[in-house]
Design a protein around this motif. Structure first.
Motif, PDB file in Angstrom:
ATOM      1  N   VAL A  65       0.700  -1.480   0.130  1.00 51.55           N
ATOM      2  CA  VAL A  65      -0.095   0.012   0.235  1.00 51.55           C
ATOM      3  C   VAL A  65       0.467   1.089  -0.256  1.00 51.55           C
ATOM      4  CG1 VAL A  65      -1.559   1.513   1.010  1.00 51.55           C
ATOM      5  CG2 VAL A  65      -1.481  -1.496   1.093  1.00 51.55           C
ATOM      6  N   GLY A  66       1.712   1.328   0.488  1.00 52.81           N
ATOM      7  CA  GLY A  66       2.905   2.338   0.520  1.00 52.81           C
ATOM      8  C   GLY A  66       3.543   2.825  -0.594  1.00 52.81           C
ATOM      9  N   THR A  67       4.088   1.376  -1.108  1.00 51.05           N
ATOM     10  CA  THR A  67       4.371   1.692  -2.460  1.00 51.05           C
ATOM     11  C   THR A  67       3.499   2.059  -3.645  1.00 51.05           C
ATOM     12  OG1 THR A  67       6.117  -0.542  -2.731  1.00 51.05           O
ATOM     13  CG2 THR A  67       5.913   0.667  -4.292  1.00 51.05           C
ATOM     14  N   ILE A  68       2.316   1.784  -3.279  1.00 51.51           N
ATOM     15  CA  ILE A  68       0.852   2.561  -4.026  1.00 51.51           C
ATOM     16  C   ILE A  68       1.391   3.635  -4.194  1.00 51.51           C
ATOM     17  CG2 ILE A  68      -2.033   2.143  -4.670  1.00 51.51           C
ATOM     18  CD1 ILE A  68      -0.903  -0.619  -4.124  1.00 51.51           C
ATOM     19  N   GLY A  69       0.474   4.685  -2.754  1.00 52.78           N
ATOM     20  CA  GLY A  69       1.225   5.366  -2.413  1.00 52.78           C
ATOM     21  C   GLY A  69       1.322   6.529  -2.831  1.00 52.78           C
ATOM     22  N   VAL A  70       2.699   5.905  -2.882  1.00 55.48           N
ATOM     23  CA  VAL A  70       4.133   6.874  -3.618  1.00 55.48           C
ATOM     24  C   VAL A  70       4.072   6.957  -5.653  1.00 55.48           C
ATOM     25  CG1 VAL A  70       6.811   6.677  -3.842  1.00 55.48           C
ATOM     26  CG2 VAL A  70       5.915   6.192  -1.854  1.00 55.48           C
ATOM     27  N   VAL A  71       3.492   5.658  -5.300  1.00 55.64           N
ATOM     28  CA  VAL A  71       3.619   5.611  -7.947  1.00 55.64           C
ATOM     29  C   VAL A  71       2.748   6.841  -7.456  1.00 55.64           C
ATOM     30  CG1 VAL A  71       3.083   4.315  -9.107  1.00 55.64           C
ATOM     31  CG2 VAL A  71       4.388   2.902  -7.808  1.00 55.64           C
ATOM     32  N   ILE A  72       1.606   6.675  -6.696  1.00 54.15           N
ATOM     33  CA  ILE A  72      -0.128   7.837  -7.460  1.00 54.15           C
ATOM     34  C   ILE A  72       0.799   9.420  -6.890  1.00 54.15           C
ATOM     35  CG2 ILE A  72      -2.759   8.521  -6.457  1.00 54.15           C
ATOM     36  CD1 ILE A  72      -2.812   4.989  -6.467  1.00 54.15           C
ATOM     37  N   THR A  73       0.636   9.534  -6.333  1.00 53.28           N
ATOM     38  CA  THR A  73       1.345  10.618  -5.853  1.00 53.28           C
ATOM     39  C   THR A  73       2.695  11.558  -7.191  1.00 53.28           C
ATOM     40  OG1 THR A  73       1.130  10.271  -3.814  1.00 53.28           O
ATOM     41  CG2 THR A  73       2.055  12.412  -4.212  1.00 53.28           C
ATOM     42  N   SER A  74       3.145  10.772  -7.299  1.00 47.15           N
ATOM     43  CA  SER A  74       4.406  10.434  -7.619  1.00 47.15           C
ATOM     44  C   SER A  74       3.860  10.748  -9.250  1.00 47.15           C
ATOM     45  CB  SER A  74       5.309   9.493  -8.014  1.00 47.15           C
ATOM     46  OG  SER A  74       6.378   9.739  -6.710  1.00 47.15           O
ATOM     47  N   PHE A  75       2.691  10.172 -10.280  1.00 48.17           N
ATOM     48  CA  PHE A  75       2.071  10.147 -11.178  1.00 48.17           C
ATOM     49  C   PHE A  75       1.840  11.764 -11.037  1.00 48.17           C
ATOM     50  CE2 PHE A  75       1.204   5.525 -13.231  1.00 48.17           C
ATOM     51  CZ  PHE A  75       2.665   5.667 -13.007  1.00 48.17           C
ATOM     52  N   PHE A  76       1.079  12.142  -9.634  1.00 50.78           N
ATOM     53  CA  PHE A  76       0.634  13.758 -10.794  1.00 50.78           C
ATOM     54  C   PHE A  76       1.739  14.437  -9.181  1.00 50.78           C
ATOM     55  CE2 PHE A  76      -3.318  11.255  -8.676  1.00 50.78           C
ATOM     56  CZ  PHE A  76      -3.861  11.545  -9.293  1.00 50.78           C
ATOM     57  N   THR A  77       2.474  14.751  -9.242  1.00 49.11           N
ATOM     58  CA  THR A  77       3.446  15.100  -9.168  1.00 49.11           C
ATOM     59  C   THR A  77       4.538  15.860 -10.244  1.00 49.11           C
ATOM     60  OG1 THR A  77       4.714  13.906  -7.706  1.00 49.11           O
ATOM     61  CG2 THR A  77       3.818  15.561  -6.858  1.00 49.11           C
ATOM     62  N   ALA A  78       4.378  14.534 -10.864  1.00 55.82           N
ATOM     63  CA  ALA A  78       5.710  14.607 -11.654  1.00 55.82           C
ATOM     64  C   ALA A  78       4.654  15.283 -13.457  1.00 55.82           C
ATOM     65  CB  ALA A  78       5.772  13.528 -12.519  1.00 55.82           C
ATOM     66  N   LYS A  79       3.762  15.441 -12.997  1.00 52.59           N
ATOM     67  CA  LYS A  79       2.899  16.315 -14.123  1.00 52.59           C
ATOM     68  C   LYS A  79       3.201  17.705 -13.738  1.00 52.59           C
ATOM     69  CE  LYS A  79      -1.502  15.878 -16.898  1.00 52.59           C
ATOM     70  NZ  LYS A  79      -3.188  16.028 -17.052  1.00 52.59           N
ATOM     71  N   LEU A  80       2.911  17.703 -12.552  1.00 54.36           N
ATOM     72  CA  LEU A  80       2.231  19.135 -11.769  1.00 54.36           C
ATOM     73  C   LEU A  80       3.603  20.456 -11.696  1.00 54.36           C
ATOM     74  CD1 LEU A  80       0.957  21.627  -9.909  1.00 54.36           C
ATOM     75  CD2 LEU A  80       1.887  19.558  -8.298  1.00 54.36           C
ATOM     76  N   PHE A  81       4.862  19.508 -11.689  1.00 54.32           N
ATOM     77  CA  PHE A  81       6.482  19.900 -12.421  1.00 54.32           C
ATOM     78  C   PHE A  81       6.519  19.834 -13.264  1.00 54.32           C
ATOM     79  CE2 PHE A  81       5.611  19.685  -7.227  1.00 54.32           C
ATOM     80  CZ  PHE A  81       5.423  21.264  -7.273  1.00 54.32           C
ATOM     81  N   ASN A  82       6.156  18.884 -13.774  1.00 57.74           N
ATOM     82  CA  ASN A  82       6.778  19.043 -15.120  1.00 57.74           C
ATOM     83  C   ASN A  82       7.828  18.021 -15.487  1.00 57.74           C
ATOM     84  OD1 ASN A  82       7.058  19.477 -17.751  1.00 57.74           O
ATOM     85  ND2 ASN A  82       8.081  21.170 -18.122  1.00 57.74           N
ATOM     86  N   VAL A  83       8.201  17.212 -14.876  1.00 55.10           N
ATOM     87  CA  VAL A  83       9.590  15.788 -14.615  1.00 55.10           C
ATOM     88  C   VAL A  83       8.556  15.326 -15.167  1.00 55.10           C
ATOM     89  CG1 VAL A  83      10.206  17.294 -12.744  1.00 55.10           C
ATOM     90  CG2 VAL A  83       9.036  15.458 -12.157  1.00 55.10           C
ATOM     91  N   SER A  84       9.593  13.986 -15.598  1.00 52.69           N
ATOM     92  CA  SER A  84       9.498  12.422 -16.083  1.00 52.69           C
ATOM     93  C   SER A  84       9.175  12.362 -14.646  1.00 52.69           C
ATOM     94  CB  SER A  84      10.562  12.184 -16.563  1.00 52.69           C
ATOM     95  OG  SER A  84      11.138  11.996 -15.154  1.00 52.69           O
ATOM     96  N   ARG A  85       8.046  10.742 -14.754  1.00 56.23           N
ATOM     97  CA  ARG A  85       6.932   9.799 -14.321  1.00 56.23           C
ATOM     98  C   ARG A  85       8.164   9.032 -13.778  1.00 56.23           C
ATOM     99  NH1 ARG A  85       1.895   7.804 -16.603  1.00 56.23           N
ATOM    100  NH2 ARG A  85       0.360   9.051 -16.665  1.00 56.23           N
ATOM    101  N   GLU A  86       9.208   8.870 -14.067  1.00 58.23           N
ATOM    102  CA  GLU A  86      10.240   7.439 -13.864  1.00 58.23           C
ATOM    103  C   GLU A  86      11.011   8.414 -12.822  1.00 58.23           C
ATOM    104  OE1 GLU A  86       8.861   6.605 -17.374  1.00 58.23           O
ATOM    105  OE2 GLU A  86       9.670   8.031 -16.384  1.00 58.23           O
ATOM    106  N   MET A  87      11.058  10.010 -13.245  1.00 61.85           N
ATOM    107  CA  MET A  87      12.196  10.922 -11.939  1.00 61.85           C
ATOM    108  C   MET A  87      11.332  10.386 -10.389  1.00 61.85           C
ATOM    109  SD  MET A  87      15.563  11.964 -11.303  1.00 61.85           S
ATOM    110  CE  MET A  87      15.828  11.913 -10.459  1.00 61.85           C
ATOM    111  N   ALA A  88      10.020  11.433 -10.436  1.00 62.26           N
ATOM    112  CA  ALA A  88       9.440  11.260  -9.668  1.00 62.26           C
ATOM    113  C   ALA A  88       9.201  10.245  -8.600  1.00 62.26           C
ATOM    114  CB  ALA A  88       7.952  11.933 -10.287  1.00 62.26           C
ATOM    115  N   VAL A  89       8.877   9.287  -9.439  1.00 59.84           N
ATOM    116  CA  VAL A  89       9.155   7.561  -8.495  1.00 59.84           C
ATOM    117  C   VAL A  89      10.064   7.377  -8.120  1.00 59.84           C
ATOM    118  CG1 VAL A  89       8.532   5.574  -9.054  1.00 59.84           C
ATOM    119  CG2 VAL A  89       7.560   6.685 -10.238  1.00 59.84           C
TER     120      VAL A  89
END
Length: 385
Positions: free
Chosen positions: A296-320
């Motif tokens: 669940v913790g990993t899913i939480g990080v991944v989901i949040t990272s997908f949103f922050t990647a779009k918000l801050f214009n960075v790649s999903r991979e780097m955000a994760v």
């Protein structure tokens, strides 16, 4: 068994565990190996149940925890955090995402305490564990203590492979169509004298230890003054940052005490001391909550990272990758950056560019999650146990 023999056994177990961690580049970390060896020893009767207390390090280790948390505050470079503000925000939000989802699932299945304990540790590791274990031992919560150690022990096993995969994809992307991003400049900071900065005459190992003790004691006194509203160990960390910025405590002061290795050993022993009273039945009882927490913790990080990647214009991979640093921290953040750069770059120039790109980001992200986020989350969480 004499105290010196007990101490020697613990030192040998710690040394063997550290060797395994180095050989596996942190994938099998020191805490995991110590836990396995200690449990095997206690359950087979090879090691006496009073090994930790008989060695004489347990009580001293508890006293030294405040100094360790205070020194942790001196590793925070506020200027660098401002420069890497996007990295800081992405890492913090990733850790928050994991905590929110872990607690939400725990409340959903009516296992609040597992969520309260698991969330801060998943989002930070050692520092959060120290704060939480201190509170749980005072309330004699043996099962939750075992669960806390299990989360601490196994979180990097799921975090490191995910971060490695994400960083490798990011490296390939940069080499193919993102080479301009590899050209970013690193600014040099000019040091300046701070208000309480002492002369070089006071920069000796024992004086640095004394300064840490003074700030830790001040934290303890302040905690009593406010009736424990803010946990004493959390205050150690906060005042460590403040007195570092004022110049009273040097940057990375623990490295200048000539005792960082021994202090790390003592604090690790404090974390793992409850293993002596852990039974196979207790371990089995926390396996399902542990598995749920990690997934669940990993899913939480991944989901949040997908949103922050779009918000801050960075790649999903780097955000994760930045978000997952909460599960391992330094020095694994450094090791992964160097290994990905060395294995992905085709030339020395590419390897150097990749390392310069990953290293400051990963180290900053790991520092923020393992220190700032975890300590504050843990300090908040203990009020709900």
């Amino acid at each position: 068994m004499s105290g010196v023999i007990s101490l020697t056994i613990l030192l040998v177990i710690y040394a063997a565990s550290e060797y395994v961690s180095r050989k596996t580049n942190g994938i099998i970390d020191t805490v995991l190996t110590i836990s396995v060896l200690a449990l095997i020893g206690f359950w087979t009767g090879i090691l006496p149940k009073n090994l930790f207390s008989n060695s004489g390090v347990e009580e001293f280790g508890m006293a030294i925890v405040g100094l360790m948390l205070t020194s942790l505050g001196t590793t925070i470079n506020l200027t660098e955090l401002k420069r890497q503000w996007k990295v800081v925000v992405i890492a913090i939000l990733g850790a928050i995402g994991s905590c929110v989802l872990i607690v939400a699932v725990a409340l959903l299945v009516k296992q609040k305490n597992f969520g309260v304990v698991g969330a801060p540790i998943f989002a930070g590791g050692n520092a959060a564990t120290l704060v939480l274990l201190n509170a749980m031992r005072a309330k004699n919560m043996q099962m939750l203590s075992t669960y806390a150690l299990a989360v601490l022990t196994f979180q990097n096993i799921i975090g490191i492979p995910i971060a490695t995969y994400a960083m490798r994809r990011e490296a390939h992307r940069l080499l193919q169509d993102g080479k301009s991003e590899l050209q970013e400049k690193q600014t040099e900071m000019t040091p300046h004298r701070r208000p309480l900065q002492l002369s070089a005459l006071f920069d000796t190992p024992i004086i640095n230890l004394a300064k840490l003790g003074l700030v830790a004691s001040l934290s303890y006194g302040f905690s009593l003054l406010i009736h424990g509203t803010i946990n004493y160990l959390v205050l150690c960390f906060i005042l460590g940052i403040i007195f570092n910025q004022l110049g009273f405590l040097n940057d990375h002061i623990m490295d200048k005490t000539a005792s960082s290795g021994m202090i790390t050993f003592l604090v690790t022993i404090v974390i793992l001391a409850s293993l002596a009273n852990t039974t196979p039945q207790t371990v089995m009882s926390v396996l399902l909550p542990l598995l749920v927490c990690l997934i669940v913790g990993t899913i939480g990080v991944v989901i949040t990272s997908f949103f922050t990647a779009k918000l801050f214009n960075v790649s999903r991979e780097m955000a994760v990758a930045l978000g997952m640093t909460c599960t391992f921290g330094f020095p694994t953040t450094m090791i992964l950056s160097q290994e990905i750069a060395a294995s992905t770059g085709q030339t020395e120039t590419e390897q150097a560019a990749l390392e310069n790109y990953f290293l400051p980001k990963m180290i900053t992200a790991g520092l923020v999650t393992v220190t700032l986020v975890s300590v504050f989350f843990a300090g908040f969480a203990i009020n709900y146990l």
